[in-house]
Write a protein that holds these residues in place. Sequence first.
Motif, PDB file in Angstrom:
ATOM      1  N   VAL A 141       8.511  -3.987   1.052  1.00  0.00           N
ATOM      2  CA  VAL A 141       8.344  -2.892   0.819  1.00  0.00           C
ATOM      3  C   VAL A 141       7.808  -2.071   1.396  1.00  0.00           C
ATOM      4  O   VAL A 141       6.536  -2.898   1.942  1.00  0.00           O
ATOM      5  N   ALA A 142       8.243  -0.671   1.436  1.00  0.00           N
ATOM      6  CA  ALA A 142       7.354  -0.175   2.286  1.00  0.00           C
ATOM      7  C   ALA A 142       6.576   0.602   2.093  1.00  0.00           C
ATOM      8  O   ALA A 142       6.480   0.773   0.801  1.00  0.00           O
ATOM      9  N   MET A 143       5.569   0.817   2.408  1.00  0.00           N
ATOM     10  CA  MET A 143       3.939   1.027   2.198  1.00  0.00           C
ATOM     11  C   MET A 143       2.602   1.477   3.496  1.00  0.00           C
ATOM     12  O   MET A 143       2.821   1.183   4.380  1.00  0.00           O
ATOM     13  N   PRO A 144       2.676   2.862   3.178  1.00  0.00           N
ATOM     14  CA  PRO A 144       1.004   3.118   3.926  1.00  0.00           C
ATOM     15  C   PRO A 144       0.870   1.914   5.056  1.00  0.00           C
ATOM     16  O   PRO A 144      -0.283   0.883   3.879  1.00  0.00           O
ATOM     17  N   GLY A 145       0.112   1.816   6.479  1.00  0.00           N
ATOM     18  CA  GLY A 145      -0.254   0.421   6.002  1.00  0.00           C
ATOM     19  C   GLY A 145      -2.044   0.288   5.988  1.00  0.00           C
ATOM     20  O   GLY A 145      -2.473  -1.072   5.751  1.00  0.00           O
ATOM     21  N   TRP A 146      -2.626   1.328   5.134  1.00  0.00           N
ATOM     22  CA  TRP A 146      -4.081   1.413   4.780  1.00  0.00           C
ATOM     23  C   TRP A 146      -3.491   0.872   3.842  1.00  0.00           C
ATOM     24  O   TRP A 146      -4.978   0.735   3.190  1.00  0.00           O
ATOM     25  N   LEU A 147      -3.059   1.179   2.969  1.00  0.00           N
ATOM     26  CA  LEU A 147      -3.218   0.583   1.272  1.00  0.00           C
ATOM     27  C   LEU A 147      -2.987  -0.442   1.420  1.00  0.00           C
ATOM     28  O   LEU A 147      -3.854  -0.685   0.013  1.00  0.00           O
ATOM     29  N   ALA A 181       0.038  -7.202  -1.533  1.00  0.00           N
ATOM     30  CA  ALA A 181       0.823  -6.178  -0.686  1.00  0.00           C
ATOM     31  C   ALA A 181       0.861  -6.470   0.658  1.00  0.00           C
ATOM     32  O   ALA A 181       2.149  -5.360   1.001  1.00  0.00           O
ATOM     33  N   THR A 182      -0.026  -6.772   1.250  1.00  0.00           N
ATOM     34  CA  THR A 182       0.290  -6.861   2.607  1.00  0.00           C
ATOM     35  C   THR A 182       1.226  -7.873   2.854  1.00  0.00           C
ATOM     36  O   THR A 182       1.984  -7.419   4.222  1.00  0.00           O
ATOM     37  N   ALA A 183       1.336  -9.362   1.736  1.00  0.00           N
ATOM     38  CA  ALA A 183       2.286 -10.026   2.146  1.00  0.00           C
ATOM     39  C   ALA A 183       4.242  -9.274   2.037  1.00  0.00           C
ATOM     40  O   ALA A 183       5.041  -9.109   3.269  1.00  0.00           O
TER      41      ALA A 183
END
Length: 207
Positions: free
Chosen positions: A42-48, A31-33
């Motif tokens: 993929v846009a997602m919240p930074g904490w996810l 997910a970080t990558a």
Amino acid sequence: MTAIAATRPGDVNNFATYVSFGLAYVLGHGATALAQGTNPLVAMPGWLPQAILIAGLAAGSVAATLAAARAQRGADRSDRLAGQLLGLSWIVGFGALFLALAALSLSPTAADLRTVLMPAGSGLVVGLLYFGEGAARRNVLHWGLGVWLALISAAGLFLGSAGLFWVLALAGGGGYAAAALLERRRRAGTYSDAGPAEPVRDSRVWN
């Protein structure tokens, strides 16, 4: 009388630990990558991604602790001491890593280094700890997984932050997946429906 050969300390079932850590690597680092950069895939919240990684690592840590505790049942004093020292090694190893991160946080020019040190450093620490555990427990699979994790964590640093997370997700998660499959086979060879295999007996008779 018949002399019974020395048996190794209680064998640890690492299957649940490998599965939990493997999912943490694939989903968390993956997910970080995917979410890195100014134009993420993929846009997602930074904490996810961090939340996914921490949840998987926490589950794996609990599974490892329970498996080690089960293996220590019936162990003698020296074997219990060895298990306690191995557990303490995890605390010391990650404590040292967090100290390094704390020191880097004081430097305003080390932001990029902090980004890669935590994932690469944790993989390296885990790999080195697996070395010790595998050697102490005579578990070649555990030792080999430690070799793999240490090497890919160090080598991934050459690829920058984006490449490092892909290496950890694919190579690290893949290593855990292979280890989980091999652990099932190893345990199936060690234990049957009738229970643990009988200790190996020395055929020599001592007077």
